[in-house]
Design a protein around this motif. Structure first.
Motif, PDB file in Angstrom:
ATOM      1  N   PHE A   1       0.952  -1.058  -0.067  1.00  8.63           N
ATOM      2  CA  PHE A   1      -0.132   0.022  -0.118  1.00  8.63           C
ATOM      3  C   PHE A   1       0.929   1.278   0.025  1.00  8.63           C
ATOM      4  N   TRP A   2       2.056   1.194   0.755  1.00  9.98           N
ATOM      5  CA  TRP A   2       2.967   2.194   0.818  1.00  9.98           C
ATOM      6  C   TRP A   2       3.288   2.617  -0.750  1.00  9.98           C
ATOM      7  N   VAL A   3       3.827   1.502  -1.272  1.00 13.04           N
ATOM      8  CA  VAL A   3       4.388   1.709  -2.553  1.00 13.04           C
ATOM      9  C   VAL A   3       3.365   2.345  -3.559  1.00 13.04           C
ATOM     10  N   TYR A   4       2.065   1.686  -3.447  1.00 14.32           N
ATOM     11  CA  TYR A   4       0.952   2.211  -4.352  1.00 14.32           C
ATOM     12  C   TYR A   4       0.676   3.655  -4.069  1.00 14.32           C
ATOM     13  N   ARG A   5       0.582   4.200  -2.670  1.00 18.49           N
ATOM     14  CA  ARG A   5       0.276   5.406  -2.292  1.00 18.49           C
ATOM     15  C   ARG A   5       1.342   6.319  -2.772  1.00 18.49           C
ATOM     16  N   PHE A   6       2.712   5.976  -2.600  1.00 20.43           N
ATOM     17  CA  PHE A   6       3.686   7.068  -2.610  1.00 20.43           C
ATOM     18  C   PHE A   6       4.604   6.709  -3.708  1.00 20.43           C
ATOM     19  N   GLY A   7       4.100   6.172  -4.736  1.00 19.85           N
ATOM     20  CA  GLY A   7       4.808   5.823  -6.140  1.00 19.85           C
ATOM     21  C   GLY A   7       5.010   7.174  -6.566  1.00 19.85           C
ATOM     22  N   ASN A   8       6.247   7.097  -7.337  1.00 22.64           N
ATOM     23  CA  ASN A   8       6.440   8.464  -8.068  1.00 22.64           C
ATOM     24  C   ASN A   8       6.375   9.867  -7.283  1.00 22.64           C
ATOM     25  N   ALA A   9       6.512   9.664  -5.842  1.00 22.97           N
ATOM     26  CA  ALA A   9       6.340  10.816  -5.220  1.00 22.97           C
ATOM     27  C   ALA A   9       7.341  10.674  -3.988  1.00 22.97           C
ATOM     28  N   PHE A  10       7.663  11.831  -3.631  1.00 20.95           N
ATOM     29  CA  PHE A  10       8.580  11.751  -2.322  1.00 20.95           C
ATOM     30  C   PHE A  10       7.660  11.642  -1.400  1.00 20.95           C
ATOM     31  N   ILE A  11       8.184  10.807  -0.231  1.00 22.05           N
ATOM     32  CA  ILE A  11       7.369  10.577   1.099  1.00 22.05           C
ATOM     33  C   ILE A  11       7.363  11.759   2.116  1.00 22.05           C
ATOM     34  N   PRO A  12       6.085  11.997   2.325  1.00 21.10           N
ATOM     35  CA  PRO A  12       6.266  13.341   3.280  1.00 21.10           C
ATOM     36  C   PRO A  12       6.723  13.107   4.653  1.00 21.10           C
ATOM     37  N   ALA A  13       7.236  14.152   5.193  1.00 23.71           N
ATOM     38  CA  ALA A  13       7.746  14.170   6.383  1.00 23.71           C
ATOM     39  C   ALA A  13       7.319  13.144   7.422  1.00 23.71           C
ATOM     40  N   ALA A  14       5.944  13.455   7.627  1.00 30.03           N
ATOM     41  CA  ALA A  14       5.169  12.583   8.614  1.00 30.03           C
ATOM     42  C   ALA A  14       5.346  10.994   8.586  1.00 30.03           C
ATOM     43  N   GLN A  15       5.076  10.760   7.385  1.00 33.42           N
ATOM     44  CA  GLN A  15       5.077   9.513   6.885  1.00 33.42           C
ATOM     45  C   GLN A  15       6.510   8.858   7.023  1.00 33.42           C
ATOM     46  N   LYS A  16       7.454   9.784   6.722  1.00 38.00           N
ATOM     47  CA  LYS A  16       8.926   9.355   7.118  1.00 38.00           C
ATOM     48  C   LYS A  16       9.009   8.942   8.415  1.00 38.00           C
ATOM     49  N   ASN A  17       8.525   9.848   9.290  1.00 36.34           N
ATOM     50  CA  ASN A  17       8.734   9.661  10.916  1.00 36.34           C
ATOM     51  C   ASN A  17       8.062   8.478  11.197  1.00 36.34           C
ATOM     52  N   ALA A  18       6.828   8.145  10.692  1.00 41.15           N
ATOM     53  CA  ALA A  18       6.068   6.861  10.957  1.00 41.15           C
ATOM     54  C   ALA A  18       6.943   5.536  10.857  1.00 41.15           C
ATOM     55  N   LEU A  19       7.505   5.788   9.531  1.00 43.30           N
ATOM     56  CA  LEU A  19       8.424   4.807   9.022  1.00 43.30           C
ATOM     57  C   LEU A  19       9.658   4.429   9.781  1.00 43.30           C
ATOM     58  N   LYS A  20      10.194   5.798  10.486  1.00 44.51           N
ATOM     59  CA  LYS A  20      11.219   5.518  11.320  1.00 44.51           C
ATOM     60  C   LYS A  20      10.958   5.012  12.486  1.00 44.51           C
ATOM     61  N   LEU A  21       9.740   5.215  12.836  1.00 39.44           N
ATOM     62  CA  LEU A  21       9.241   4.783  14.368  1.00 39.44           C
ATOM     63  C   LEU A  21       9.099   3.117  14.172  1.00 39.44           C
ATOM     64  N   VAL A  22       8.332   2.878  13.004  1.00 39.46           N
ATOM     65  CA  VAL A  22       8.243   1.321  12.680  1.00 39.46           C
ATOM     66  C   VAL A  22       9.555   0.746  12.685  1.00 39.46           C
ATOM     67  N   THR A  23      10.639   1.166  12.103  1.00 37.17           N
ATOM     68  CA  THR A  23      11.897   0.713  12.160  1.00 37.17           C
ATOM     69  C   THR A  23      12.364   0.563  13.479  1.00 37.17           C
ATOM     70  N   ILE A  24      12.240   1.624  14.385  1.00 34.56           N
ATOM     71  CA  ILE A  24      13.036   1.209  15.718  1.00 34.56           C
ATOM     72  C   ILE A  24      12.114   0.481  16.438  1.00 34.56           C
TER      73      ILE A  24
END
Lengths: 429, 307
Positions: free
Chosen positions: B48-71
């Protein structure tokens, strides 16, 4: 890298020729049959033409200078790490086999046992007499072709001061080098090392290097043969085609329960017809097919005429109609469910590889990748058909899962190659 | 959630009053299928992430969410490794007996976590772009997106395969131990029979062995035992009992073992006549029986048949 590929695959073909020559001369009745004489002559001619073709290709002046990418320090670091990883896996295999005191079940019952009998002076055609007083295993010693046992015999006769299991770690090393030499021209050194690391570490493949069974030699010959055909589709040189035929047809002399050569020949025929047209392809396909059929008939002639092997699979109209009726009665679905369970998580790998083969961009690469995807698809169909028909004849058919997985490990290098190619293309973007 | 669900599951299993068998069967099926549902859920999220953000830069909020998931993913992964280490330091199913958590499920969840972390790493390395070109043609765009999703799925599969490739290293100790097993360790007490036969039976003798069955899978399997007893001629019990004339096999040898045990004793001697059963069903009369050797568990006999 072409020289390394040629050296390894030619060496394996020569080993096969030597093993066959020994076999034929030890079975005098068989030697004077037209099958065996023709088989030996064809193999010798094939290898001579292969050398001539390779030498001619090497002497040709190449008009273009190939651009060599100099790896960065980071890439060199990654490559060194991966090389250590690959080396570690191969070393681990040797560490296990070096101390292996006792062989596993099938090696004891068949592969190493036949080598022991040969050393005592018994011939292959005489081994049936050993089971005279056995009501269950009359066919046993002719069940598998002799190559693995001949390798064991050669190991013992040469007086190698290591366990016979070490032979399989050696084959694993040859496999690693051969696969690497075939991956590098298409994937580059670092991605090839990554692919090799992932491939060698797969449990299914790695464990075949620890047991003295036919699986690893079979995988070695088949996977190098298939990748050589893939190389031929990029670089249509005669020696690649002939070597791949020698290896694929010769694999029937290692394991002949499934017509794997057919699952490779069919997609190859389709792709060469598409790529080169009928006139240019028909000879290649016919030569491939005839050599494979000759190998098949040769072994069958030996087991059923000379060795008097009883067939274990029954064939009659009833045994053909029952599976057909099973399609409508629900048996088909039951077997399909069991078949999918047998593959386990490996099915995901093969499905992803098939998807990878369809995603190429350049037509030349696309055809070669279609071929690899086709090999996976046709192999799946072949294994399923075999399992489906056997399920109507024997109640022990669910136990074939393990054997099926081990014999299909030649699909792993193909699949890993396709996956890595897609991942590499994504990273490039 | 995993420890909580595992604890609840342990409660259910131990309480038969509030959770009778039919309900427990349903719960059991739910647990069995849950790991595949979890895997499907994680992969779907990433797709879903790929579909939603394909050909677009990931917004800062979503990037922070991904960082949280990573940690949190890394913490979860390391925590599970500790649990698996505790299990291996005690005994198999230790975690299950203490908390209801299955080590198999924990290992599986770790694999999913590794794949998910790998995919997130891939997203960051790609900078959020997955389409190779901006294309205004809607159908080509849609095809390109589907193609991108498939490529991400392929990458996920490759990462999964990568996580599997540490098998030789992670199982080194166990495999090394298994490599050093001797034949008597591999084939159990039946191997003592082989050793006794090799010691007392001449190399040109006939040796009778038990029928091939689940009771004697090793010692009844003629190809197996021939490896150790060759060039002695082996006669299967069923063959012997079907033979019309036994003159050819006189004298023959056999090993008596498992005497007095609940199952597996072989062969059976008749108590009121000089006859013997090798197929544990019918009895054959013999002319003479001679004990020629004995070890701790096995007795070797030489048998003569009537002419």
């Amino acid at each position: 890298m072409n020289k390394l590929t040629f050296a390894i695959t030619f060496f394996l073909s020569v080993v096969l020729l030597l093993a066959k020559t020994y076999f034929f001369f030890s079975e005098s009745v068989y030697l004077y049959s037209p099958f065996s004489s023709l088989e030996l002559i064809v193999l010798v001619v094939l290898l001579i033409v292969t050398i001539a073709s390779f030498l001619r290709a090497e002497l040709e002046i190449t008009p273009f200078v190939r651009k060599i990418d100099v790896p960065s320090a980071f890439q060199r670091g990654i490559m060194a790490l991966l090389l250590v990883g690959v080396g570690l896996i191969v070393l681990i295999s040797f560490l296990h086999t070096r101390v292996k005191a006792a062989l596993d079940w099938d090696a004891v019952a068949l592969y190493d046992a036949r080598a022991q009998f040969l050393q005592s002076g018994l011939r292959f055609s005489e081994m049936k007499s050993l089971t005279t007083y056995d009501t269950k295993n009359g066919y046993y010693y002719s069940l598998y072709p002799p190559f693995t046992s001949l390798l064991h015999l050669a190991w013992y006769e040469a007086g190698v001061p290591f366990t016979i299991s070490t032979l399989y770690s050696t084959l694993f090393l040859i496999f690693a080098v051969g696969i690497f030499s075939l991956f590098v021209p298409r994937l580059g050194a670092s991605w090839s090392l990554l692919a090799l690391f992932v491939l060698l570490g797969q449990k299914l493949l790695f464990t075949t290097s620890l047991v003295a069974y036919t699986n690893l030699p079979f995988t070695l010959y088949l996977s190098l043969g298939v990748l050589l055909l893939h190389k031929y589709l990029h670089e249509p040189k005669l020696h690649w085609l002939l070597l791949s035929i020698a290896l694929i047809a010769g694999s029937q002399w290692i394991r002949a329960l499934e017509p794997t050569w057919l699952a490779i020949l069919l997609p190859f025929a389709l792709i060469t017809l598409k790529k080169f047209g009928i006139k240019a392809s028909i000879t290649r396909i016919l030569v491939f097919m005839l050599i494979c059929i000759m190998q098949y008939l040769s072994w069958r002639y030996f087991t059923e005429v000379i060795s008097d092997k009883e067939g274990i699979f029954r064939s009659s109209l009833l045994f053909l109609l029952e599976p057909v009726a099973g399609v409508f009665s629900g048996s088909f679905l039951l077997i399909m469910k069991a078949y999918i369970n047998m593959w386990g998580s490996g099915l995901l790998l093969y499905l992803a590889a098939i998807a990878s083969s369809l995603l190429g961009k350049e037509q030349e690469e696309q055809d070669a990748d279609y071929f690899l995807g086709g090999v996976i698809v046709f192999s799946f169909l072949m294994y399923f058909s075999g399992l489906y028909f056997i399920s109507f004849q024997f109640d022990w058919w669910p136990e074939m899962g393990g054997s099926l997985l081990r014999s299909s490990t030649f699909l792993l290098p193909i699949s890993i190659y396709l996956l890595v190619k897609t991942v590499k293309a994504l990273f490039r973007k | 959630m995993t420890p909580l669900i595992s604890w609840i599951r342990l409660l259910v299993i131990n309480n038969q009053i509030f959770f009778p068998p039919p309900i427990r069967e349903v719960l059991h099926l739910t647990v069995l299928s849950s790991k595949y549902l979890i895997y499907f859920y994680c992969v779907s999220l990433v797709l879903f992430w790929v579909y939603r953000f394909g050909n677009a830069f990931i917004p800062a909020a979503q990037k922070n969410a991904l960082k949280l998931v990573t940690i949190t993913g890394l913490i979860f992964y390391l925590f599970n490794l500790v649990l698996l280490k505790i299990e291996s330091a005690h005994y198999p199913n230790y975690l299950y007996s203490v908390s209801g958590s299955s080590s198999e499920l924990i290992a599986f969840l770790n694999q999913i976590t590794a794949v998910t972390l790998g995919m997130i790493g891939f997203i960051f390395l790609q900078g959020g772009r997955f389409l190779s070109e901006v294309n205004h043609d809607f159908n080509r765009q849609r095809f390109a997106r589907v193609s991108s999703i498939i490529k991400v799925g392929i990458t996920a599969t490759f990462i999964f395969a990568f996580t599997q490739s540490f098998h030789p290293i992670s199982t080194f100790r166990v495999a090394q131990f298994e490599s050093q097993l001797s034949y008597d360790q591999k084939f159990g007490s039946d191997f003592a029979v082989i050793e006794a036969v090799r010691e007392f039976v001449p190399r040109d003798g006939f040796v009778i062995h038990p029928p091939q069955s689940g009771v004697w899978p090793f010692i009844g399997n003629q190809p197996m035992i021939r490896y150790f007893l060759f060039p002695r001629k082996l006669i299967g019990a069923l063959f012997l009992h079907k033979s019309t004339s036994l003159k050819e096999f006189s004298p023959a040898y056999f090993a008596q073992f498992n005497v007095g045990k609940a199952s597996g004793e072989w062969p059976l001697f008749a108590t009121n006549s000089a006859s013997i059963s090798f197929d544990v069903q019918t009895y054959i009369p013999y002319q003479q029986l001679e004990k020629i050797g004995q070890t701790q568990e096995v007795t070797i006999y030489k048998i003569f048949w009537y002419e």
